[in-house]
Design a protein around this motif. Structure first.
Motif, PDB file in Angstrom:
ATOM      1  N   ARG A 175       0.808  -1.217  -0.026  1.00 64.39           N
ATOM      2  CA  ARG A 175      -0.055  -0.182  -0.106  1.00 64.39           C
ATOM      3  C   ARG A 175       0.662   1.104   0.158  1.00 64.39           C
ATOM      4  NH1 ARG A 175      -2.472  -3.041   3.486  1.00 64.39           N
ATOM      5  NH2 ARG A 175      -1.788  -2.154   5.163  1.00 64.39           N
TER       6      ARG A 175
ATOM      7  N   ASN B  30       2.221   2.341  -3.230  1.00 67.66           N
ATOM      8  CA  ASN B  30       1.352   2.368  -4.222  1.00 67.66           C
ATOM      9  C   ASN B  30       0.721   3.890  -4.315  1.00 67.66           C
ATOM     10  OD1 ASN B  30       0.235   0.403  -6.408  1.00 67.66           O
ATOM     11  ND2 ASN B  30      -0.291  -0.940  -3.817  1.00 67.66           N
ATOM     12  N   HIS B  31       0.823   4.021  -2.943  1.00 67.87           N
ATOM     13  CA  HIS B  31       0.894   5.794  -1.910  1.00 67.87           C
ATOM     14  C   HIS B  31       1.599   6.413  -2.385  1.00 67.87           C
ATOM     15  CE1 HIS B  31      -2.632   5.357  -0.047  1.00 67.87           C
ATOM     16  NE2 HIS B  31      -2.273   4.401   0.256  1.00 67.87           N
TER      17      HIS B  31
END
Length: 120
Positions: free
Chosen positions: A90, A93-94
């Motif tokens: 995550r 991805n950020h």
């Protein structure tokens, strides 16, 4: 899987260093000295890294062996939690989202400047 993710994280760090320098130039209202080709290359690298992370690698999939050894799946899940794979994915991805925003702004700015130069 953790090693594969670490390689992707390292590749993104190198790319984000360059992208961050673009953002600093924008904040300081300085002209960003980058070519359209470099912007496109950076976009391509971001897409490639995101593809490795989310599509091509098996980072988010449970290995097929657990179809044959279901009692091992709980151990796999525990290891995955210990290595913090899901939060790391995550986070990467950020970072990709941030880099993409900066590159999109650069691309838009370059297109606008080019259109303005054609009008003049």
């Amino acid at each position: 899987r953790s090693v594969k993710l670490a390689v992707i994280e390292q590749s993104l760090e190198v790319l984000n260093t360059k992208v961050s320098s673009f953002a600093v130039s924008l904040v300081d209202s300085r002209l960003v000295r980058v070519s359209q080709q470099e912007v496109l290359r950076t976009m391509g690298l971001l897409l490639h890294i995101r593809g490795l992370l989310n599509l091509q690698s098996s980072l988010q999939e449970t290995p097929d062996i657990f179809w044959e050894e279901p009692e091992m799946e709980e151990l796999y899940i525990d290891i995955r939690k210990e290595l913090e794979l899901d939060p790391r994915i995550r986070h990467v991805n950020h970072k990709i989202d941030y880099a993409k925003e900066v590159v999109d702004i650069l691309s838009t700015t370059m297109s606008t400047n080019h259109a303005n130069n054609i009008e003049i």
